[in-house]
Every structure is written in structure tokens, then in C-alpha cells.
Design an enzyme around this catalytic site. Structure first.
Site, PDB file in Angstrom:
ATOM      1  CE1 TYR A 107      -3.142  -2.946   0.412  1.00 52.86           C
ATOM      2  CE2 TYR A 107      -3.321  -2.469   2.753  1.00 52.86           C
ATOM      3  CZ  TYR A 107      -3.663  -3.231   1.660  1.00 52.86           C
ATOM      4  OH  TYR A 107      -4.540  -4.282   1.815  1.00 52.86           O
ATOM      5  CG  HIS A 125      -1.530  -8.665   0.120  1.00 50.00           C
ATOM      6  ND1 HIS A 125      -1.095  -7.370   0.044  1.00 50.00           N
ATOM      7  CD2 HIS A 125      -2.877  -8.583   0.048  1.00 50.00           C
ATOM      8  CE1 HIS A 125      -2.122  -6.551  -0.063  1.00 50.00           C
ATOM      9  NE2 HIS A 125      -3.217  -7.268  -0.067  1.00 50.00           N
ATOM     10  CB  SER A 132     -13.812  -4.611  -0.005  1.00 51.55           C
ATOM     11  OG  SER A 132     -12.633  -4.025  -0.498  1.00 51.55           O
ATOM     12  CG  LEU A 180     -18.737  -0.325   4.253  1.00 46.87           C
ATOM     13  CD1 LEU A 180     -18.368   1.036   4.818  1.00 46.87           C
ATOM     14  CD2 LEU A 180     -20.184  -0.676   4.589  1.00 46.87           C
ATOM     15  N   GLY A 181     -18.145  -2.757  -0.033  1.00 49.37           N
ATOM     16  CA  GLY A 181     -18.090  -2.804  -1.499  1.00 49.37           C
ATOM     17  C   GLY A 181     -17.301  -1.662  -2.102  1.00 49.37           C
ATOM     18  NE  ARG A 182     -12.227  -3.297  -4.487  1.00 46.97           N
ATOM     19  CZ  ARG A 182     -12.597  -4.561  -4.336  1.00 46.97           C
ATOM     20  NH1 ARG A 182     -13.871  -4.864  -4.368  1.00 46.97           N
ATOM     21  NH2 ARG A 182     -11.717  -5.513  -4.155  1.00 46.97           N
TER      22      ARG A 182
END
Length: 328
Positions: A56, A124, A203, A205-207
Site C-alpha cells: 500500500y 497477501h 471491502s 462496504l463494497g469499496r
């Protein structure tokens, strides 16, 4: 703050975590000062399960998290990941699970984070060219060395999970899970429960789509990687807006936000599930935390299931190239 144990590992974490990825990359404009204030506010509220990864921001996110927790190390459960390799300019270089790389990556993460140990260390993505037994064997060496407390996998197939757990107990599997990504319910979640592995839902919240805040493609900044996500494009976008509207209607009747409803639904799926919604703003952090106070009735759960059944979302969850590197 409510706590949950990750499977039968003995690792106890806050019932909601904080995904830190967007603080350094992928989701448009950045504000490191506000991001650090968000982490500090999360700690104050008891949302102490922090999630980052070495890829990231090409290491910058770990550095940011390290600055935020300086002097507060004992207040947090710190999770990071290795395996997605990138050049200094961000160019993807593939997946690496070779034993020697595992140990190099861990040392580099410890340095960037400014800590002497990582609470939960994930692979990952699974390296198809390295036997999982070799990768997890090297990860187990890190536990023996005191550099890592617990091991995790991300986006691993059932077969890989089982083989990895035979080498060393896996505390958590981190995989996408939300009202528009329910595929894990078929095989992966049951296997995790059989093996005593906790489930960390990224995710959730669905991105951001399930928040109801994104109304059109133009709401996404030019630098936002979601512009390349199949679910945010063309007809898929319009179909997925319909799904979000159905969720919003139930949330409105419930007297909570769409985000809180989506997170409360995930929390209701089992005490072994820990969502880690990502945000870089305190206001959204506080809104998300409100999901812990939302209790859903059986009738409400039924209505949510009808509104967002398995396979309801239109489009793949990643672009084609990214889907190819997910372990199957």
C-alpha cells in the site's frame, strides 16, 4: 468496544477493525494529517485492529501507520501483509512467497512500522510458483523468532488454506466479503469454521459503493482506481446502484445509514467474522462504528438477503489481470 476472537487462535481483536490502505493510495486525494487523526480516533474508540500491507503506497502506508502508533504500540493489534511485490515507482512485479523473501519482507515491514513485532502477518496473495508449505514454513520461523505472533492468509483457496494450516495454525483468512461479494459462503467460510480460522472481511462496504455516497461514475476522482473496477463501469454501475437503493430503503426504515446496515449484516453472520472497513476520515470512522449498535431482526435479515442475494452484484470484483492472481 466489543471484542471477537479470530477463530480458535486466541487472538482477540476489536469487533470492527480499520483498513488503512486508502490513506496512502488508490482512493483519490490524500491527507496524511487527517489519516493519522483518524487512526488516533480509532484507538480512542477502541477500534484497535489496524490493517495495512507493504504494497500500500509502496511502503508509505506502513510508515504512516508506524507514525500514528508511535508510543501507542501496546494499544493496538497490528496486521500487515507481504507477497504483492512492486517496484519503487509502483509497477507490479508479481507475487513472491519464497522463504527467503518472506523473511526479508518481514524485516522491512518491521522497520517501516517502527515496531519489534507484528501481531498478525498475512500472505497477501498466494504465490503459484512456491509451495504453500514452504511459504508458511518461513512464516512459522518468524513466529519462533518473536517477530510475528499469529499467521494469516488472504484470498486463498480452500485447498491452500487446508495445506497451510497443516504446517502451522492459521489464525485468520482475509478475503473480500460484503453484501455484494458473498462467494465465500459456499466453501471458504465453512472450511474456516471447521479449522478454527477467523474470518477478516475486507471491502465490507463494497469499496464504498454500499455506502450510497457514490451516485455516478463522475463522483470518482481521476486518480481513483475504482474507475478501472468492472463493478463501477457502464451497465454494471447502473445495475449495482439498484442493489444499493434496495439496501438504502431497508436502512432508512431501520433508522441507520446504509453503511451501518451493511456492516451490521456482516457482524450478524457469525462471531468469528471481523469486518475491516477502510476510511481516511474521522467522520466515516465514527459512522461505521455505529454499526456495532445496530441489531437486525430475523425479518430484517430475510429482507436483506432478498435484496442482495449471492451473485447480486454485476461485474467481476477486480479487473481481469487482478482476478488472474487470486488463488483458486
Amino acid at each position: 468496544m466489543k471484542k471477537r476472537e479470530l477463530g480458535r487462535s486466541g487472538l482477540e481483536v476489536s469487533a470492527l477493525g480499520l483498513g488503512c490502505m486508502g490513506m496512502s493510495e488508490f482512493y483519490g486525494s490524500l491527507d496524511e494529517d487527517e489519516s493519522i487523526r483518524t487512526i488516533h480516533r480509532a484507538i480512542e474508540m477502541g477500534l484497535t485492529f489496524l490493517d495495512t500491507a507493504d504494497m500500500y503506497g509502496v511502503g508509505r502506508n506502513e510508515e504512516l501507520v508506524g507514525r500514528a502508533i508511535k508510543g501507542r504500540r501496546d494499544d493496538v493489534i497490528l496486521a500487515t501483509k507481504f507477497g504483492n511485490v512492486r517496484a519503487a515507482d509502483g509497477t507490479p512485479l508479481g507475487i513472491n512467497g519464497r522463504p527467503e523473501y518472506v523473511k526479508q519482507a518481514c524485516d522491512a515491514s518491521l522497520k517501516r512500522l517502527g515496531v519489534d513485532h507484528i501481531d498478525l502477518y498475512y500472505q497477501h496473495r498466494v504465490d503459484p510458483n512456491t509451495p504453500i508449505e514452504e511459504t508458511v514454513g518461513a512464516m512459522a520461523d518468524l513466529v519462533q523468532a518473536g517477530k510475528v505472533r499469529f499467521l494469516g492468509l488472504s484470498e486463498a483457496s480452500p485447498r491452500t488454506i487446508a495445506k497451510a494450516n497443516d504446517v502451522h495454525p492459521i489464525a485468520a483468512l482475509q478475503t473480500e466479503y460484503s453484501l455484494w461479494s458473498r462467494e465465500v459462503e459456499d466453501e471458504i467460510l465453512p472450511l474456516c469454521r471447521e479449522l478454527g480460522i477467523g474470518f477478516v472481511a475486507y471491502s465490507p462496504l463494497g469499496r464504498g459503493f454500499l455506502t450510497g455516497q457514490i451516485k455516478s461514475f463522475d463522483d470518482l476522482e481521476e486518480s481513483d482506481y475504482r474507475r478501472f473496477s468492472p463493478r463501477f463501469q457502464g451497465d454494471n454501475f447502473r445495475k449495482n446502484l439498484d442493489l444499493v437503493e434496495r439496501i438504502h430503503e431497508i436502512a432508512k426504515e431501520k433508522g441507520c445509514s446504509s453503511s451501518q446496515l451493511a456492516l451490521a449484516w456482516l457482524l450478524s453472520r457469525g462471531e468469528d467474522i471481523v469486518p475491516i472497513p477502510g476510511t481516511k476520515r474521522r467522520s466515516y470512522l465514527e459512522e461505521n462504528a455505529g454499526a456495532l449498535d445496530v441489531t437486525l431482526s430475523q425479518d430484517e435479515l430475510r429482507r436483506i438477503d432478498e435484496a442482495a442475494p449471492l451473485g447480486a452484484a454485476a461485474g467481476f470484483r477486480y479487473p481481469e489481470a487482478s482476478m488472474k492472481v487470486i488463488d483458486k
